[in-house]
Enzyme design. Structure first.
Site, PDB file in Angstrom:
ATOM      1  N   SER A  51       0.882  -1.123   0.023  1.00 19.33           N
ATOM      2  CA  SER A  51       0.016  -0.048  -0.009  1.00 19.33           C
ATOM      3  C   SER A  51       0.792   1.451   0.119  1.00 19.33           C
ATOM      4  O   SER A  51       0.397   2.230   0.601  1.00 19.33           O
ATOM      5  CB  SER A  51      -0.783  -0.117   1.259  1.00 19.33           C
ATOM      6  OG  SER A  51      -1.817  -1.094   1.212  1.00 19.33           O
ATOM      7  N   ARG A  52       2.120   1.217  -0.552  1.00 19.97           N
ATOM      8  CA  ARG A  52       2.750   2.286  -0.767  1.00 19.97           C
ATOM      9  C   ARG A  52       3.443   2.964   0.658  1.00 19.97           C
ATOM     10  O   ARG A  52       3.922   4.024   0.738  1.00 19.97           O
ATOM     11  CB  ARG A  52       1.852   3.459  -1.452  1.00 19.97           C
ATOM     12  CG  ARG A  52       1.591   2.994  -3.057  1.00 19.97           C
ATOM     13  CD  ARG A  52       3.024   2.800  -3.876  1.00 19.97           C
ATOM     14  NE  ARG A  52       2.697   2.614  -5.119  1.00 19.97           N
ATOM     15  CZ  ARG A  52       2.586   1.465  -5.854  1.00 19.97           C
ATOM     16  NH1 ARG A  52       2.732   0.049  -5.009  1.00 19.97           N
ATOM     17  NH2 ARG A  52       2.078   1.224  -7.059  1.00 19.97           N
TER      18      ARG A  52
END
Ligand SMILES: Cc1cc2nc3c(=O)[nH]c(=O)nc-3n(C[C@H](O)[C@H](O)[C@H](O)COP(=O)(O)O)c2cc1C
Length: 215
Positions: free
Chosen positions: A193-194
């Protein structure tokens, strides 16, 4: 159908980088990550390939891929033509940034610092272990200069081959190494999710400070 750029994305889940994994100085971690990249990356990926950014006298950045050819306790060495565009940029502004990307490991390392020429002896020692074709190429190619066509390059090579018919090509004055002496090294490990891990080492008064950066 071609995938749209907006839809191209990959989630990174392979690994994490915690403060507990990271030594007080960056050299050990770089050597460890580099060794893992050599072992893990596919054969088509040159683990020692990196992007090198330099700036010209107008402050305009230029970036290209080069190969790292030596690593010692002082810095990161690459070899090139001293009269090339990058050579002229480094003469005007002796700072550079280097980025390694190891996609299988989902890792990036960013290195920044001052750049110095290595000694002529070091350049010569590396030049001598290069294949003959590369040594002749270093003499023949006026790197970064505009040439008329492929024929001109082949003509320059033919002249060079003739010149070195009976003698081994020595290292030209216009060719050699540069060593980037780092004052910043950032290790980036892709996470889901970055929310990536970024550990940044900064040299301050001869001491490495380690800090975590937001992704
Ligand atoms: C995988 C790869 C490795 C390269 N390695 C080098 C290198 O070690 N030295 C070099 O001078 N150019 C190397 N090049 C070519 C450079 O990217 C660049 O075209 C050249 O150095 C001229 O750059 P300049 O005009 O900015 O000086 C490599 C290119 C690629 C794609």
């Amino acid at each position: 159908m071609t995938q749209s750029l907006a839809d191209m994305r990959r989630d990174y889940t392979r690994d994490g980088l915690t403060e507990a994994d990271a030594p007080a100085e960056p050299w050990t971690l770089f050597r460890q990550w580099f060794a893992e990249a050599v072992q893990t990356e596919q054969a088509s990926v040159e683990a020692n390939a990196m992007s090198l950014a330099t700036v010209d006298v107008e402050g305009r950045p230029h970036c290209r891929v080069l190969l790292l050819k030596a690593l010692d306790d002082v810095g990161f060495t690459f070899f090139t033509n001293y009269e090339s565009a990058k050579g002229q940029q480094l003469a005007a502004c002796p700072f550079a940034a280097m980025t390694f990307f190891w996609p299988t490991l989902e890792r990036q390392v960013r290195i920044e610092g001052r750049v110095e020429k290595v000694s002529p002896e070091e350049s010569d020692a590396y030049f001598q272990v290069r294949p003959l074709g590369s040594r002749l190429g270093a003499w023949a190619s006026p790197q970064s200069r505009v040439i008329a066509d492929r024929g001109e390059l082949e003509e320059l090579l033919a002249v060079t081959q003739k010149r070195f018919t009976d003698i081994q090509p020595d290292c030209p004055d216009h060719w050699g190494g540069y060593r980037l002496v780092p004052d910043r090294i950032e290790f980036w490990q892709g996470r889901s999710s970055r929310l990536h891990d970024r550990l940044n080492y900064r040299l301050q008064a001869d001491q490495w400070l380690r800090e975590r950066l937001a992704p």
